[in-house]
Design an enzyme around this catalytic site. Sequence first.
Site, PDB file in Angstrom:
ATOM      1  N   GLY A   3       0.802  -1.218   0.000  1.00 11.23           N
ATOM      2  CA  GLY A   3       0.000   0.000   0.000  1.00 11.23           C
ATOM      3  C   GLY A   3       0.835   1.270   0.000  1.00 11.23           C
ATOM      4  O   GLY A   3       0.502   2.247  -0.680  1.00 11.23           O
ATOM      5  N   THR A   4       1.913   1.262   0.748  1.00  7.28           N
ATOM      6  CA  THR A   4       2.744   2.471   0.828  1.00  7.28           C
ATOM      7  C   THR A   4       3.345   2.795  -0.531  1.00  7.28           C
ATOM      8  O   THR A   4       3.319   3.953  -0.971  1.00  7.28           O
ATOM      9  CB  THR A   4       3.845   2.281   1.890  1.00  7.28           C
ATOM     10  OG1 THR A   4       3.211   2.203   3.171  1.00  7.28           O
ATOM     11  CG2 THR A   4       4.834   3.434   1.886  1.00  7.28           C
ATOM     12  N   ASN A  34      -7.946   4.018   8.356  1.00  8.75           N
ATOM     13  CA  ASN A  34      -7.334   2.828   8.936  1.00  8.75           C
ATOM     14  C   ASN A  34      -7.466   2.751  10.452  1.00  8.75           C
ATOM     15  O   ASN A  34      -7.345   1.674  11.029  1.00  8.75           O
ATOM     16  CB  ASN A  34      -5.846   2.761   8.554  1.00  8.75           C
ATOM     17  CG  ASN A  34      -5.129   4.054   8.849  1.00  8.75           C
ATOM     18  OD1 ASN A  34      -5.535   5.122   8.370  1.00  8.75           O
ATOM     19  ND2 ASN A  34      -4.082   3.999   9.631  1.00  8.75           N
ATOM     20  N   GLN A  38      -7.697  -0.467   3.209  1.00 14.73           N
ATOM     21  CA  GLN A  38      -8.510  -1.035   4.292  1.00 14.73           C
ATOM     22  C   GLN A  38      -9.847  -1.591   3.797  1.00 14.73           C
ATOM     23  O   GLN A  38     -10.518  -2.319   4.523  1.00 14.73           O
ATOM     24  CB  GLN A  38      -8.773   0.037   5.364  1.00 14.73           C
ATOM     25  CG  GLN A  38      -7.543   0.436   6.159  1.00 14.73           C
ATOM     26  CD  GLN A  38      -7.054  -0.678   7.086  1.00 14.73           C
ATOM     27  OE1 GLN A  38      -7.800  -1.574   7.478  1.00 14.73           O
ATOM     28  NE2 GLN A  38      -5.785  -0.626   7.439  1.00 14.73           N
ATOM     29  N   SER A  82      -3.456  -3.373  -0.995  1.00 13.05           N
ATOM     30  CA  SER A  82      -2.364  -4.086  -0.337  1.00 13.05           C
ATOM     31  C   SER A  82      -2.767  -5.535  -0.111  1.00 13.05           C
ATOM     32  O   SER A  82      -3.879  -5.808   0.355  1.00 13.05           O
ATOM     33  CB  SER A  82      -2.051  -3.415   1.002  1.00 13.05           C
ATOM     34  OG  SER A  82      -1.102  -4.174   1.699  1.00 13.05           O
ATOM     35  N   HIS A 125      -1.532  -7.856   2.053  1.00 13.12           N
ATOM     36  CA  HIS A 125      -1.552  -8.459   3.390  1.00 13.12           C
ATOM     37  C   HIS A 125      -2.740  -8.013   4.243  1.00 13.12           C
ATOM     38  O   HIS A 125      -2.916  -8.495   5.351  1.00 13.12           O
ATOM     39  CB  HIS A 125      -0.224  -8.217   4.117  1.00 13.12           C
ATOM     40  CG  HIS A 125      -0.008  -6.833   4.627  1.00 13.12           C
ATOM     41  ND1 HIS A 125      -0.204  -6.489   5.931  1.00 13.12           N
ATOM     42  CD2 HIS A 125       0.404  -5.701   3.993  1.00 13.12           C
ATOM     43  CE1 HIS A 125       0.096  -5.203   6.100  1.00 13.12           C
ATOM     44  NE2 HIS A 125       0.447  -4.710   4.934  1.00 13.12           N
ATOM     45  N   THR A 184      12.151  -6.964 -11.130  1.00 13.56           N
ATOM     46  CA  THR A 184      11.603  -8.307 -11.331  1.00 13.56           C
ATOM     47  C   THR A 184      10.350  -8.500 -10.492  1.00 13.56           C
ATOM     48  O   THR A 184      10.334  -8.167  -9.306  1.00 13.56           O
ATOM     49  CB  THR A 184      12.670  -9.354 -10.939  1.00 13.56           C
ATOM     50  OG1 THR A 184      13.819  -9.124 -11.732  1.00 13.56           O
ATOM     51  CG2 THR A 184      12.161 -10.769 -11.146  1.00 13.56           C
ATOM     52  N   CYS A 213       2.394   7.266  23.232  1.00 12.66           N
ATOM     53  CA  CYS A 213       3.668   6.588  23.469  1.00 12.66           C
ATOM     54  C   CYS A 213       3.922   5.487  22.450  1.00 12.66           C
ATOM     55  O   CYS A 213       5.053   5.258  22.047  1.00 12.66           O
ATOM     56  CB  CYS A 213       3.687   6.010  24.874  1.00 12.66           C
ATOM     57  SG  CYS A 213       3.816   7.283  26.132  1.00 12.66           S
TER      58      CYS A 213
END
Lengths: 130, 396
Positions: free
Chosen positions: B73-74, B152, B186, B206, B208, B244, B332
């Site tokens: 996706g990126t 997302n 998504q 994407s 995955h 490839t 965090c």
Amino acid sequence: MTYSAVFKEHLAHPHNAGELPGATVVVEETNPVCGDRLRLYLLVEDDQIETAKYLAYGCPPTLVCGSVLTDLVRGKKIQEALAITKDVLIAAAGGLPGRKHHSAALALETLRSALTQLGTSTEEKSLNLT
Amino acid sequence: MKTQRIYLDHSATTPVDARVVNAMLPYLTGKSGNASSVHSFGQEARAAVDRARREVAALIGAKQNEIVFVSGGTEANNLAIRGLCEAVSEKGHIITSVIEHPSVRGVCDALEKRGWEVTRLPVYENGIIRVEDARAALRPNTVLITVMFANNEIGTLQPVRELGELVRTERQSGRRSLWLHTDAVQVAGRESIAVEELGCDLLSLSGHKLYAPKGVGALYVRRGVRLQSQSIGGHQERERRAGTENVPGIVAFGEAARLARTEISERRSHDKRLRDNFENEVLRRIEDVVLNGEKEMRLPHLSNLSFRFVEGEGLLINLDLQGVAVSTGSACSSGTLEPSPVIRALGRSDELARGSIRFSFGKDNTDNDVERTVDVLANAVTRLRELSPLNKALAS
């Protein structure tokens, strides 16, 4: 890094968690950047920390540092407590990832703030919760 | 006995379907040709890539020559936005939203530093942009509208079809250089996608996120849209992505796309039933819980909740110690120390943004997973609230 077994044990079963009625000093410090908070209660008699308890809001290292810090300071003289370093605290927590060292810094800042208050007055401090 | 772990982070990634593994395995072992080679090994690899391309195209109602395979996706988002902007002769204006994935947000930020103008549309309390804001943001030099199909973190569906109509109307009025890109990473496999209905020119996918392995994705490029390739040194993918082909990954993606297309309504109702049961139980058993984002117009598998007085990463690790895997928009955990910009964009306080947790269900989750997660969650929230000075401050 992954968290150590010592760390996970403190997280699952925190030591000294909760409020301490009759505490000699109560101090709460906040990390203004990430919003973590630690409130420390100390009961001090004859220059010795008889007991310590804490409340915490934040990421797991902040919760664990409260648990570890209160273990470390219990039974210590004030000067001994002031000598606790970040490295000592992190080691007692079973290690912390570098990006989580701010939690140890917050814990020590809270401790030093409490001990400073003790130094300026022996009367019970009231906590400003605003 | 070790407790069975429960995976509720399908928006981060999905486990690879066993049928997908079986489909790709021959291309990791005997059928190991390079799809660009002319010998029989190469030809069988090329045929497999072509079959996969047809399946991915069928998933979104595209033609097979409109699919460019990439690494995920990126890369698809980078190729879409940078590739389009670099193919345009002059620097212009981009319209995007404040809740985009970092791979869109970051590219827009980078283009802005290089002299492009960028308008970031707000979302409202429901986590959805308004088309009238996009219309008002249009300038004579607007080249691209890039708005994600579904967010997302909170799963809210954005009005991409209406943006498509806006672009179509602008074209009918004589504007030629305006394109629409949507990040559908998504959405694929969770809601039906038809690129013609959407009216988009570019759409990112994407593997995955739909039970294929990591390392493969695709960009839909409507016929006639010019893109500047972001990798040079080969003729693969019709000159749009040199290198490839990842044949086993592409084969896996094709099989995952085929399964997603044929099983979509079953998966959708399964995920939605679990998600809705989960939310109902959480709201019944735990006080001071806030749902982030619009309740109806969202993906069927995802629930984003904020638990007041509790910080998200503290809750996440407590759940993880009990075997339940989720994700958080807490400060965090992001590494930036800033709470989730998506939750903040809804107008939520920092505290609620820090306490947000994303639960995302998948086809292999069960009713027992929901039941056990709610039990573990209720206990963890109670424990952390007992420890929280914010909770005590309110009580006092």
